[in-house]
Design a protein around this motif. Structure first.
Motif, PDB file in Angstrom:
ATOM      1  N   ASP A  75      14.705 -19.268  63.664  1.00  0.00           N
ATOM      2  CA  ASP A  75      15.872 -18.682  63.011  1.00  0.00           C
ATOM      3  C   ASP A  75      17.135 -19.024  63.798  1.00  0.00           C
ATOM      4  N   ARG A  76      18.228 -19.161  63.090  1.00  0.00           N
ATOM      5  CA  ARG A  76      19.502 -19.481  63.724  1.00  0.00           C
ATOM      6  C   ARG A  76      20.291 -18.199  64.006  1.00  0.00           C
ATOM      7  N   VAL A  77      20.912 -18.140  65.178  1.00  0.00           N
ATOM      8  CA  VAL A  77      21.720 -16.991  65.585  1.00  0.00           C
ATOM      9  C   VAL A  77      23.085 -17.502  66.037  1.00  0.00           C
ATOM     10  N   VAL A  78      24.151 -16.987  65.430  1.00  0.00           N
ATOM     11  CA  VAL A  78      25.506 -17.405  65.801  1.00  0.00           C
ATOM     12  C   VAL A  78      25.908 -16.752  67.112  1.00  0.00           C
ATOM     13  N   LEU A  79      26.518 -17.562  67.987  1.00  0.00           N
ATOM     14  CA  LEU A  79      27.034 -17.089  69.274  1.00  0.00           C
ATOM     15  C   LEU A  79      28.523 -17.414  69.315  1.00  0.00           C
ATOM     16  N   ASP A  80      29.337 -16.382  69.166  1.00  0.00           N
ATOM     17  CA  ASP A  80      30.790 -16.525  69.045  1.00  0.00           C
ATOM     18  C   ASP A  80      31.457 -15.775  70.193  1.00  0.00           C
ATOM     19  N   LEU A  81      31.552 -16.434  71.359  1.00  0.00           N
ATOM     20  CA  LEU A  81      32.070 -15.800  72.568  1.00  0.00           C
ATOM     21  C   LEU A  81      32.902 -16.775  73.387  1.00  0.00           C
ATOM     22  N   GLN A  82      33.888 -16.227  74.085  1.00  0.00           N
ATOM     23  CA  GLN A  82      34.572 -16.999  75.117  1.00  0.00           C
ATOM     24  C   GLN A  82      33.678 -17.026  76.357  1.00  0.00           C
ATOM     25  N   ASN A  83      34.049 -17.839  77.330  1.00  0.00           N
ATOM     26  CA  ASN A  83      33.271 -17.898  78.568  1.00  0.00           C
ATOM     27  C   ASN A  83      33.194 -16.516  79.214  1.00  0.00           C
ATOM     28  N   CYS A  84      31.982 -16.043  79.458  1.00  0.00           N
ATOM     29  CA  CYS A  84      31.744 -14.736  80.059  1.00  0.00           C
ATOM     30  C   CYS A  84      30.259 -14.634  80.371  1.00  0.00           C
ATOM     31  N   PRO A  85      29.836 -13.662  81.196  1.00  0.00           N
ATOM     32  CA  PRO A  85      28.406 -13.509  81.468  1.00  0.00           C
ATOM     33  C   PRO A  85      27.594 -13.249  80.203  1.00  0.00           C
ATOM     34  N   LEU A  87      27.968 -14.501  77.326  1.00  0.00           N
ATOM     35  CA  LEU A  87      27.644 -15.757  76.652  1.00  0.00           C
ATOM     36  C   LEU A  87      26.388 -16.374  77.261  1.00  0.00           C
ATOM     37  N   VAL A  88      26.292 -16.383  78.586  1.00  0.00           N
ATOM     38  CA  VAL A  88      25.123 -16.957  79.258  1.00  0.00           C
ATOM     39  C   VAL A  88      23.873 -16.155  78.900  1.00  0.00           C
ATOM     40  N   VAL A  89      23.983 -14.823  78.952  1.00  0.00           N
ATOM     41  CA  VAL A  89      22.849 -13.960  78.619  1.00  0.00           C
ATOM     42  C   VAL A  89      22.405 -14.195  77.180  1.00  0.00           C
ATOM     43  N   ALA A  90      23.363 -14.166  76.258  1.00  0.00           N
ATOM     44  CA  ALA A  90      23.029 -14.307  74.845  1.00  0.00           C
ATOM     45  C   ALA A  90      22.431 -15.674  74.548  1.00  0.00           C
ATOM     46  N   HIS A  91      22.988 -16.711  75.132  1.00  0.00           N
ATOM     47  CA  HIS A  91      22.491 -18.072  74.899  1.00  0.00           C
ATOM     48  C   HIS A  91      21.011 -18.177  75.281  1.00  0.00           C
ATOM     49  N   PHE A  92      20.686 -17.724  76.478  1.00  0.00           N
ATOM     50  CA  PHE A  92      19.300 -17.845  76.933  1.00  0.00           C
ATOM     51  C   PHE A  92      18.392 -16.801  76.273  1.00  0.00           C
ATOM     52  N   ALA A  93      18.955 -15.679  75.837  1.00  0.00           N
ATOM     53  CA  ALA A  93      18.153 -14.697  75.111  1.00  0.00           C
ATOM     54  C   ALA A  93      17.706 -15.260  73.762  1.00  0.00           C
ATOM     55  N   ILE A  94      18.599 -15.951  73.093  1.00  0.00           N
ATOM     56  CA  ILE A  94      18.242 -16.580  71.816  1.00  0.00           C
ATOM     57  C   ILE A  94      17.110 -17.589  72.025  1.00  0.00           C
ATOM     58  N   LEU A  95      17.224 -18.381  73.089  1.00  0.00           N
ATOM     59  CA  LEU A  95      16.166 -19.341  73.402  1.00  0.00           C
ATOM     60  C   LEU A  95      14.870 -18.634  73.771  1.00  0.00           C
ATOM     61  N   ARG A  96      14.975 -17.500  74.507  1.00  0.00           N
ATOM     62  CA  ARG A  96      13.781 -16.752  74.893  1.00  0.00           C
ATOM     63  C   ARG A  96      13.069 -16.182  73.668  1.00  0.00           C
ATOM     64  N   PHE A 264      30.884 -22.888  74.689  1.00  0.00           N
ATOM     65  CA  PHE A 264      30.421 -23.092  73.319  1.00  0.00           C
ATOM     66  C   PHE A 264      30.435 -24.578  72.996  1.00  0.00           C
ATOM     67  N   HIS A 265      31.250 -25.338  73.736  1.00  0.00           N
ATOM     68  CA  HIS A 265      31.386 -26.780  73.538  1.00  0.00           C
ATOM     69  C   HIS A 265      30.232 -27.485  74.231  1.00  0.00           C
ATOM     70  N   ILE A 266      29.821 -28.612  73.697  1.00  0.00           N
ATOM     71  CA  ILE A 266      28.617 -29.286  74.180  1.00  0.00           C
ATOM     72  C   ILE A 266      28.706 -29.655  75.660  1.00  0.00           C
ATOM     73  N   THR A 267      29.880 -30.053  76.140  1.00  0.00           N
ATOM     74  CA  THR A 267      29.998 -30.432  77.551  1.00  0.00           C
ATOM     75  C   THR A 267      29.838 -29.230  78.463  1.00  0.00           C
ATOM     76  N   GLY A 268      30.566 -28.142  78.171  1.00  0.00           N
ATOM     77  CA  GLY A 268      30.442 -26.947  78.984  1.00  0.00           C
ATOM     78  C   GLY A 268      29.053 -26.347  78.905  1.00  0.00           C
ATOM     79  N   MET A 269      28.446 -26.405  77.732  1.00  0.00           N
ATOM     80  CA  MET A 269      27.119 -25.852  77.537  1.00  0.00           C
ATOM     81  C   MET A 269      26.061 -26.611  78.325  1.00  0.00           C
ATOM     82  N   VAL A 270      26.062 -27.936  78.191  1.00  0.00           N
ATOM     83  CA  VAL A 270      24.986 -28.747  78.776  1.00  0.00           C
ATOM     84  C   VAL A 270      25.281 -29.113  80.224  1.00  0.00           C
TER      85      VAL A 270
END
Length: 579
Positions: A75-85, A87-96, A264-270
Motif C-alpha cells: 500500500d502507498r502512504v503519502v509523506l508530506d513533511l519538511q526536514n525533521c525527525p 520525517l525520518v521516523v515516518a519514512h522508515f516506519a512505512i518501510l517497516r 522528500f527529494h530523491i537526493t536528500g532521501m537517498v
C-alpha cells in the motif's frame, strides 16, 4: 557487439566498479545500525537528539499504527513533511510496515496534492500541523472513494526550545513559524490522529517481509506533458545508491551529515538520509535553509559531509559572520542541481583543500548516475558514470553511440534505474531504449563525454527549468494556470536569474472577458495554488502565441526571444505589470 567498458583513469582506486546487491530490504539498514550503535545519535534537530535505539522504537510503534489503520504490504502512504525527525521516523516506519513511501513536496498546495493522493490510491498520509489543512482540503475535494481514511499529524515544535540561546538559538523566522498556531484541519470521511497517539500504538507487528524486488518508494516527477508521474523504485534500486554513495564519499559510522537539502527529494532521501542511516552516522537536520544557522550547526556538531546545492554554499560564504564559523571538520562537499561557479569552487579549495564534487542524476535514477571523484573532481562537470553504471552518449534519433566529444542524449543503464512510471505503460516504453541488449533509460538531457570519461551537460531535450536545483516542468505549471478564469493560453519558459540560475516566466494570453486582470493578480493566484518554486516570477501578456501549422504553441521561439532579451540587456524590463 557489446562494447567493452572502459574504466576511466580518474576512477578512485578505493572504490569497486560494481557492487553486489544486498539481499535485504531498506528497513534492514536502520535495524542493523540500531543494534550496532543503540546509544549513538541518529538525528540531531533544533537542540534535540534522537538515538538509534529510540529511532527504531518510534519507527516500529508507528509501523504498528499503520498496520492497525489498514495499511497492508504494497500500500502507498503519502509523506508530506519538511526536514525533521518525524520525517525520518515516518519514512522508515512505512518501510517497516512493508508499505510504499510516496514523498511529497511540502510546498505543494491542495490543487497539486489531489494528484498525489488519487493517482497512487493513497488512504493514509502523514504530515505536520502547519500542512495538515492543505492536505485535508485536497482529500476533501476528491470523490469519497479517493479520500484519505487516516491523517497522522505531527507538531514540529514539540520538544523544541523556541527561546534557546547561544549556538542552538533559532532564526527569528523559524521561531515565528513554529510558534504560529496551525490552521485547524477537518477530514471528510476520515480520522485525524496526533503523532503522539500514533506512537502510543502497541499493536503487534509481523516480521518485515519486503525484499529487494518489492516496491519501496514512489517519488513523483513531471515530464514534458501531463501530470507528475510516479517513479517505481524498489528496495534494491534505492539500496544501491545509498550504499554506493556512502562508499564513494569515504563514509563511515563517524559521518556527521548536514541534512538541509529536502529529504522528500530523491537526493536528500537517498544520498543523505539513507546513506547516513546505512553507515550508522548522524543526521544534523535543518527544516529550512538559513545560512548562519547552517554555519553554527557545522561548527557545533563537527559536520563531516555536506551534500548541498551551490546556491547554499554561495549564500553561506556571503554571510558577514562567515569568518566566525569553524568549518574545518568538513571532509566532503558535493551536490548538484546547477553548476558551481568556478570562482566559488576555487575559494572552497583554497580554504578547505576540498573539491566541490558536482554530480548528476534524476528521480528516475535514484539521484546519482554520474558524479565527480573527490580525488579528481572537475568543475562545471557531471562527473564519471557512477558505480555499476553504463552511461553513453547516443544520437537521439538513431540511438547510435557517438564518438568522444560529440553531443548527444545521455542514456543510463544501472542497478539504480527505476522500473518504470506508475500506471503509465506508454510513458514507460518511451523512456527506455534497448541498446546492445541492455535496457537504457533515456534522460532527455544532452551531453558529451571527453576522452577521460567525464560527462558534461550541453543542453536539454526536455522543457525543464532549473530554479536553484528545483526542477520545474512547464507543462505542469501551464496546466495549473489554465484553471484561472482569466487565462486563455499560457506558455511557461525559463528566465535568467543571477542567483537561482533560472526562474519561471509565464507568457499569457488573457480571455477577452478578463482583460482588466493584472499581472500581480495572476501572480498572487499562482502563489495560492502552486508550490512557491513553481510560481512564475514574472508574467508577460501577449495578444497571441506563435503557433506551428498544427496549432501547437512554439515555446522554443518564445524561449529564444527571452534569451535574446538577456543577451541584449533588456530582459530585466519584463515585470508583472498589467497588459
Amino acid at each position: 557487439m557489446t562494447p567493452t567498458p572502459v574504466v576511466p583513469a580518474a576512477w578512485p582506486r578505493r572504490v569497486p566498479h560494481a557492487l553486489p546487491a544486498p539481499a535485504v530490504g531498506l528497513w534492514d539498514n536502520l535495524d542493523v545500525s540500531a543494534r550496532r550503535y543503540p546509544g549513538k545519535t541518529a538525528v540531531a534537530f533544533l537542540g534535540q537528539r534522537l538515538s538509534y535505539r529510540e529511532l527504531r522504537h518510534q519507527c516500529e510503534r508507528l509501523a504498528g499504527f499503520l498496520r492497525s489503520a489498514g495499511v497492508r504490504p504494497g500500500d502507498r502512504v503519502v509523506l508530506d513533511l519538511q526536514n525533521c525527525p518525524q520525517l525520518v521516523v515516518a519514512h522508515f516506519a512505512i518501510l517497516r510496515a512493508d508499505a510504499v513511501v510516496v514523498p511529497v513536496n511540502p510546498m505543494n498546495r491542495a490543487e497539486e496534492l489531489k494528484h498525489y493522493l488519487a493517482d497512487p490510491e493513497v488512504r493514509v498520509a502523514i504530515t505536520s500541523a502547519d500542512l495538515a489543512a492543505e492536505l485535508a482540503r485536497a482529500s476533501n475535494a476528491l470523490p469519497p472513494v479517493q479520500r484519505l481514511a487516516h491523517l497522522v499529524v505531527a507538531d514540529l515544535a514539540e520538544g523544541v526550545d523556541l527561546q534557546a540561546a547561544g549556538p542552538d538559538a533559532l532564526p527569528p523566522a523559524w521561531r515565528d513559524w513554529l510558534a504560529t498556531p496551525a490552521e485547524p484541519a477537518s477530514l471528510d470521511g476520515g480520522r485525524i490522529h496526533r503523532w503522539s497517539e500514533a506512537l502510543a500504538c502497541d499493536a503487534p507487528l509481523p516480521p518485515p517481509a519486503a525484499g529487494p524486488d518489492d516496491l519501496a518508494i514512489l517519488p513523483y516527477t513531471s515530464g514534458t506533458t501531463g501530470l507528475p508521474k510516479g517513479c517505481i523504485h524498489t528496495h534494491a534500486s534505492i539500496m544501491h545508491n545509498a550504499v554506493a554513495g556512502a562508499l564513494w564519499s569515504g563514509g563511515s559510522a563517524a559521518n556527521v551529515a548536514l541534512a538541509v537539502i529536502p529529504m522528500f527529494h530523491i537526493t536528500g532521501m537517498v544520498s543523505v538520509m539513507h546513506g547516513t542511516i546505512h553507515l550508522g552516522g548522524t543526521l544534523v537536520v535543518m527544516p529550512r535553509w538559513d545560512r548562519d544557522y547552517a554555519g553554527r550547526m557545522i561548527s557545533r556538531h563537527r559536520v563531516t559531509h555536506w551534500t548541498s546545492i551551490p546556491t547554499m554554499m554561495i549564500d553561506l560564504m556571503a554571510s558577514p559572520h562567515y569568518g566566525s564559523y569553524d568549518l574545518s571538520s568538513l571532509v566532503y562537499l558535493g551536490g548538484g542541481g546547477t553548476a558551481m561557479p568556478q570562482a566559488v569552487a576555487q575559494r572552497i579549495y583554497e580554504q578547505f583543500g576540498l573539491r566541490y564534487c558536482e554530480g548528476y542524476g534524476l528521480t528516475e535514477t535514484a539521484a546519482p548516475s554520474h558524479t565527480n571523484p573527490p580525488e579528481a573532481a572537475r568543475q562545471q562537470c557531471l562527473g564519471l558514470a557512477f558505480v555499476g553504471v553504463d552511461a553513453r552518449i547516443v544520437d537521439p534519433v538513431t540511438l547510435q553511440e557517438l564518438p568522444v566529444g560529440e553531443s548527444g542524449e545521455i542514456v543510463v543503464h544501472g542497478p539504480q534505474v527505476f522500473g518504470g512510471y506508475w500506471k503509465q505503460p506508454e510513458a514507460t516504453a518511451a523512456a527506455f531504449a534497448t541498446i546492445d541488449g541492455k535496457r537504457f533509460f533515456r534522460s532527455g538531457d544532452l551531453g558529451r563525454r571527453d576522452a577521460d570519461g567525464y560527462f558534461y551537460m550541453t543542453d536539454r531535450l526536455k522543457r525543464m527549468i532549473n530554479a536553484s536545483g528545483y526542477k520545474v516542468w512547464p507543462a505542469e505549471v501551464e496546466s495549473l494556470m489554465f484553471r484561472h478564469p482569466a487565462v486563455q493560453e499560457a506558455c511557461i519558459i525559463a528566465s535568467r536569474d543571477s542567483y537561482r540560475g533560472e526562474s519561471v516566466k509565464a507568457i499569457v494570453v488573457l480571455r477577452s472577458s478578463h482583460r482588466d486582470t493584472t499581472g500581480q493578480e495572476l501572480l498572487d493566484w499562482c502563489r495560492e495554488n502552486m508550490a512557491v518554486y513553481k510560481t512564475p516570477r514574472s508574467i508577460e501578456f501577449v495578444d497571441a502565441m506563435p503557433k506551428s501549422g498544427s496549432g501547437k504553441v512554439m515555446w522554443r521561439k518564445l524561449q529564444e526571444a527571452e534569451a535574446g532579451r538577456w543577451v541584449s540587456g533588456t530582459g530585466a524590463a519584463v515585470s508583472p505589470a498589467a497588459p
